[in-house]
Design a protein around this motif. Structure first.
Motif, PDB file in Angstrom:
ATOM      1  N   ARG A 267      59.370  34.769  31.514  1.00 34.63           N
ATOM      2  CA  ARG A 267      59.006  33.211  31.346  1.00 34.63           C
ATOM      3  C   ARG A 267      58.109  33.131  32.604  1.00 34.63           C
ATOM      4  NH1 ARG A 267      63.115  30.524  33.052  1.00 34.63           N
ATOM      5  NH2 ARG A 267      63.017  28.735  32.146  1.00 34.63           N
ATOM      6  N   SER A 268      57.489  32.061  32.851  1.00 34.86           N
ATOM      7  CA  SER A 268      56.614  31.794  33.738  1.00 34.86           C
ATOM      8  C   SER A 268      56.952  30.853  34.989  1.00 34.86           C
ATOM      9  CB  SER A 268      55.288  30.989  33.108  1.00 34.86           C
ATOM     10  OG  SER A 268      55.640  29.754  32.503  1.00 34.86           O
ATOM     11  N   ASP A 269      58.117  30.617  34.971  1.00 36.81           N
ATOM     12  CA  ASP A 269      58.491  29.819  36.018  1.00 36.81           C
ATOM     13  C   ASP A 269      60.107  30.116  36.644  1.00 36.81           C
ATOM     14  OD1 ASP A 269      58.581  27.986  38.150  1.00 36.81           O
ATOM     15  OD2 ASP A 269      58.940  26.251  37.052  1.00 36.81           O
ATOM     16  N   ASN A 270      60.183  31.079  37.056  1.00 39.40           N
ATOM     17  CA  ASN A 270      61.504  31.851  37.389  1.00 39.40           C
ATOM     18  C   ASN A 270      61.879  31.755  38.855  1.00 39.40           C
ATOM     19  OD1 ASN A 270      59.828  33.121  35.580  1.00 39.40           O
ATOM     20  ND2 ASN A 270      61.904  33.297  34.493  1.00 39.40           N
ATOM     21  N   ALA A 271      63.248  31.886  39.361  1.00 38.71           N
ATOM     22  CA  ALA A 271      63.816  31.592  40.571  1.00 38.71           C
ATOM     23  C   ALA A 271      64.607  32.679  40.532  1.00 38.71           C
ATOM     24  CB  ALA A 271      64.092  30.310  41.127  1.00 38.71           C
ATOM     25  N   ILE A 272      64.831  33.676  41.730  1.00 39.40           N
ATOM     26  CA  ILE A 272      65.888  34.480  41.869  1.00 39.40           C
ATOM     27  C   ILE A 272      66.241  34.274  43.189  1.00 39.40           C
ATOM     28  CG2 ILE A 272      64.079  36.371  42.440  1.00 39.40           C
ATOM     29  CD1 ILE A 272      66.107  38.375  41.476  1.00 39.40           C
ATOM     30  N   VAL A 273      67.683  34.572  43.414  1.00 39.02           N
ATOM     31  CA  VAL A 273      68.285  34.440  44.885  1.00 39.02           C
ATOM     32  C   VAL A 273      68.798  35.709  45.164  1.00 39.02           C
ATOM     33  CG1 VAL A 273      69.991  33.180  46.274  1.00 39.02           C
ATOM     34  CG2 VAL A 273      68.784  31.942  44.566  1.00 39.02           C
ATOM     35  N   ILE A 274      68.375  36.311  46.437  1.00 41.20           N
ATOM     36  CA  ILE A 274      69.001  37.619  46.884  1.00 41.20           C
ATOM     37  C   ILE A 274      70.039  37.218  47.773  1.00 41.20           C
ATOM     38  CG2 ILE A 274      68.666  40.047  47.606  1.00 41.20           C
ATOM     39  CD1 ILE A 274      67.357  39.628  44.744  1.00 41.20           C
ATOM     40  N   ILE A 275      71.449  37.340  47.741  1.00 42.02           N
ATOM     41  CA  ILE A 275      72.311  37.339  48.562  1.00 42.02           C
ATOM     42  C   ILE A 275      72.556  38.727  49.362  1.00 42.02           C
ATOM     43  CG2 ILE A 275      74.620  36.511  49.252  1.00 42.02           C
ATOM     44  CD1 ILE A 275      72.852  34.129  48.128  1.00 42.02           C
ATOM     45  N   GLY A 276      72.143  38.865  50.576  1.00 47.46           N
ATOM     46  CA  GLY A 276      72.290  40.177  51.286  1.00 47.46           C
ATOM     47  C   GLY A 276      71.218  40.936  51.140  1.00 47.46           C
ATOM     48  N   SER A 277      70.024  40.248  51.606  1.00 45.94           N
ATOM     49  CA  SER A 277      68.537  40.913  51.538  1.00 45.94           C
ATOM     50  C   SER A 277      68.648  41.970  52.678  1.00 45.94           C
ATOM     51  CB  SER A 277      67.730  39.714  51.946  1.00 45.94           C
ATOM     52  OG  SER A 277      66.105  40.242  52.044  1.00 45.94           O
ATOM     53  N   GLY A 278      67.390  42.709  52.546  1.00 54.11           N
ATOM     54  CA  GLY A 278      67.453  43.841  53.425  1.00 54.11           C
ATOM     55  C   GLY A 278      66.310  44.883  52.924  1.00 54.11           C
ATOM     56  N   PRO A 279      65.950  45.755  53.646  1.00 56.50           N
ATOM     57  CA  PRO A 279      64.607  47.039  53.021  1.00 56.50           C
ATOM     58  C   PRO A 279      65.198  47.693  52.009  1.00 56.50           C
ATOM     59  CG  PRO A 279      65.815  47.545  55.161  1.00 56.50           C
ATOM     60  CD  PRO A 279      66.368  46.209  54.905  1.00 56.50           C
ATOM     61  N   GLY A 280      66.500  47.863  51.580  1.00 52.19           N
ATOM     62  CA  GLY A 280      66.830  48.618  50.520  1.00 52.19           C
ATOM     63  C   GLY A 280      67.029  47.779  49.244  1.00 52.19           C
ATOM     64  N   ILE A 281      68.073  47.668  48.694  1.00 55.11           N
ATOM     65  CA  ILE A 281      68.359  47.339  47.071  1.00 55.11           C
ATOM     66  C   ILE A 281      67.703  45.887  47.269  1.00 55.11           C
ATOM     67  CG2 ILE A 281      69.914  46.607  45.892  1.00 55.11           C
ATOM     68  CD1 ILE A 281      71.691  48.930  46.515  1.00 55.11           C
ATOM     69  N   GLY A 282      68.078  44.930  48.175  1.00 60.09           N
ATOM     70  CA  GLY A 282      67.593  43.535  47.988  1.00 60.09           C
ATOM     71  C   GLY A 282      66.096  43.441  48.124  1.00 60.09           C
ATOM     72  N   THR A 283      65.397  44.079  49.027  1.00 58.28           N
ATOM     73  CA  THR A 283      63.916  43.747  48.913  1.00 58.28           C
ATOM     74  C   THR A 283      63.400  44.247  47.788  1.00 58.28           C
ATOM     75  OG1 THR A 283      63.979  43.620  51.276  1.00 58.28           O
ATOM     76  CG2 THR A 283      61.866  44.183  50.170  1.00 58.28           C
ATOM     77  N   ASN A 284      63.892  45.664  47.351  1.00 59.21           N
ATOM     78  CA  ASN A 284      63.143  46.229  46.133  1.00 59.21           C
ATOM     79  C   ASN A 284      63.451  45.485  44.842  1.00 59.21           C
ATOM     80  OD1 ASN A 284      62.059  49.095  46.659  1.00 59.21           O
ATOM     81  ND2 ASN A 284      63.466  48.811  48.003  1.00 59.21           N
ATOM     82  N   THR A 285      64.606  44.951  44.728  1.00 62.31           N
ATOM     83  CA  THR A 285      64.967  44.003  43.370  1.00 62.31           C
ATOM     84  C   THR A 285      63.870  42.819  43.502  1.00 62.31           C
ATOM     85  OG1 THR A 285      67.231  44.669  43.464  1.00 62.31           O
ATOM     86  CG2 THR A 285      66.836  42.644  42.384  1.00 62.31           C
ATOM     87  N   ALA A 286      63.967  42.062  44.767  1.00 66.22           N
ATOM     88  CA  ALA A 286      63.051  40.951  44.727  1.00 66.22           C
ATOM     89  C   ALA A 286      61.577  41.448  44.309  1.00 66.22           C
ATOM     90  CB  ALA A 286      63.046  40.439  45.940  1.00 66.22           C
ATOM     91  N   ALA A 287      61.223  42.467  44.711  1.00 64.72           N
ATOM     92  CA  ALA A 287      59.733  43.121  44.510  1.00 64.72           C
ATOM     93  C   ALA A 287      59.681  43.311  43.045  1.00 64.72           C
ATOM     94  CB  ALA A 287      59.551  44.208  45.136  1.00 64.72           C
ATOM     95  N   VAL A 288      60.542  43.823  42.406  1.00 64.55           N
ATOM     96  CA  VAL A 288      60.609  44.117  40.933  1.00 64.55           C
ATOM     97  C   VAL A 288      60.586  42.691  40.368  1.00 64.55           C
ATOM     98  CG1 VAL A 288      62.048  45.013  39.016  1.00 64.55           C
ATOM     99  CG2 VAL A 288      61.692  46.496  40.835  1.00 64.55           C
ATOM    100  N   PHE A 289      61.221  41.672  40.470  1.00 60.89           N
ATOM    101  CA  PHE A 289      61.365  40.462  39.861  1.00 60.89           C
ATOM    102  C   PHE A 289      60.093  39.840  40.042  1.00 60.89           C
ATOM    103  CE2 PHE A 289      65.685  41.582  38.926  1.00 60.89           C
ATOM    104  CZ  PHE A 289      66.119  40.824  37.943  1.00 60.89           C
ATOM    105  N   ALA A 290      59.435  39.913  41.503  1.00 57.68           N
ATOM    106  CA  ALA A 290      58.082  39.298  41.530  1.00 57.68           C
ATOM    107  C   ALA A 290      57.059  39.620  40.569  1.00 57.68           C
ATOM    108  CB  ALA A 290      57.807  39.142  43.108  1.00 57.68           C
ATOM    109  N   ALA A 291      57.220  41.224  40.485  1.00 61.19           N
ATOM    110  CA  ALA A 291      56.047  41.863  39.585  1.00 61.19           C
ATOM    111  C   ALA A 291      56.226  41.419  38.270  1.00 61.19           C
ATOM    112  CB  ALA A 291      56.176  43.250  39.755  1.00 61.19           C
ATOM    113  N   ASN A 292      57.353  40.895  37.942  1.00 58.59           N
ATOM    114  CA  ASN A 292      57.721  40.301  36.546  1.00 58.59           C
ATOM    115  C   ASN A 292      57.906  38.899  36.206  1.00 58.59           C
ATOM    116  OD1 ASN A 292      58.344  42.911  34.600  1.00 58.59           O
ATOM    117  ND2 ASN A 292      58.964  43.411  36.550  1.00 58.59           N
ATOM    118  N   LYS A 293      56.853  38.245  36.893  1.00 56.63           N
ATOM    119  CA  LYS A 293      56.674  36.680  36.613  1.00 56.63           C
ATOM    120  C   LYS A 293      57.775  35.900  37.384  1.00 56.63           C
ATOM    121  CE  LYS A 293      52.946  37.534  34.111  1.00 56.63           C
ATOM    122  NZ  LYS A 293      51.681  37.567  34.704  1.00 56.63           N
ATOM    123  N   PHE A 294      58.547  36.422  38.170  1.00 57.78           N
ATOM    124  CA  PHE A 294      59.313  35.553  39.140  1.00 57.78           C
ATOM    125  C   PHE A 294      58.615  35.014  40.248  1.00 57.78           C
ATOM    126  CE2 PHE A 294      62.865  36.644  36.378  1.00 57.78           C
ATOM    127  CZ  PHE A 294      63.848  35.880  36.468  1.00 57.78           C
TER     128      PHE A 294
END
Length: 235
Positions: A4-31
């Motif tokens: 989709r073209s307008d998506n929002a994700i919330v990462i509870i427990g951000s950090g340089p590991g799983i949290g940040t990498n997950t956000a980056a993957v979703f950002a690369a896929n139109k989030f």
């Protein structure tokens, strides 16, 4: 599944590991809307910059310094996220503190503290997230409303030097499964991402980038083929 073209994700427990990498993957896929929640504001700023630099397009990254075990503070933060980003489509609950505790030594306060992080805060999160995820499922057939909770091997294989965390993770897994029973029929994918071991960059599967891609695969699963629990471990 087309993104989709307008998506929002919330990462509870951000950090340089799983949290940040997950956000980056979703950002690369139109989030294009990302909320990062953690206690350390300095680390949150670093996380936001790394996600922005990894994204191929313009995205909004908002950071929220809060303590999830403070119900009033956490609830106020979630309310602010709604005001800032609107309806959320994906939530990753990744909050945890790994600290040693052993039988005959573990204190009541340690047990309560881990339970507050693993389950009470997740309960408070669900009160905010589930109504909007259900509403999104009802009004938008192209949406994939999803709650992913990072788990581990500890519910099935507790460790004697991680007594408190083992107990709290078992409670969290049970709670997450009950959320799935309640909300999957209403169009919300509730899934466990079980990370069975310590995460290091040099590992083949137990590395943050691979785990983040598995979070995306969970989100991308078509309804009718939803997975309840993805377990990630080394061979």
């Amino acid at each position: 599944m087309p993104p989709r073209s307008d998506n929002a994700i919330v990462i509870i427990g951000s950090g340089p590991g799983i949290g940040t990498n997950t956000a980056a993957v979703f950002a690369a896929n139109k989030f294009n809307k990302i909320a990062l929640v953690a206690r350390n504001p300095t680390q949150l700023d670093k996380d936001a910059e790394s996600i922005k630099s990894a994204a191929n397009s313009s995205i909004t990254v908002k950071t929220y310094s809060t303590d999830v075990i403070d119900p009033a503070q956490f609830t106020a933060t979630l309310k602010q996220i709604s005001q800032d980003l609107g309806t959320i489509e994906v939530v990753l609950y990744n909050a945890a503190i790994v600290s040693q505790s052993r039988h005959l030594e573990v204190t009541d306060d340690e047990l309560i503290h881990d339970f507050q992080i693993s389950t009470i805060a997740l309960n408070n999160l669900s009160r905010w997230a589930m109504p909007q995820l259900v509403a999104l499922a009802e009004r938008d057939a192209s949406a994939q409303p999803t709650l992913i909770v990072t788990s581990s091997h500890l519910p099935e294989a507790p460790e004697t030097d991680l007594v408190s965390l083992s107990v709290s993770k078992a409670a969290q897994k049970n709670f997450t499964r009950s959320l799935r029973m309640e909300f999957e029929p209403r169009g919300v994918h509730v899934a466990l991402l079980s990370v069975a071991g310590y995460v290091f960059d040099h590992k083949k599967f137990l590395n943050a980038r691979y785990i983040a891609r598995q979070a995306w695969e969970l989100y991308a699963q078509p309804r009718g083929s939803w997975t309840e629990d993805v377990r990630i471990e080394e061979p």
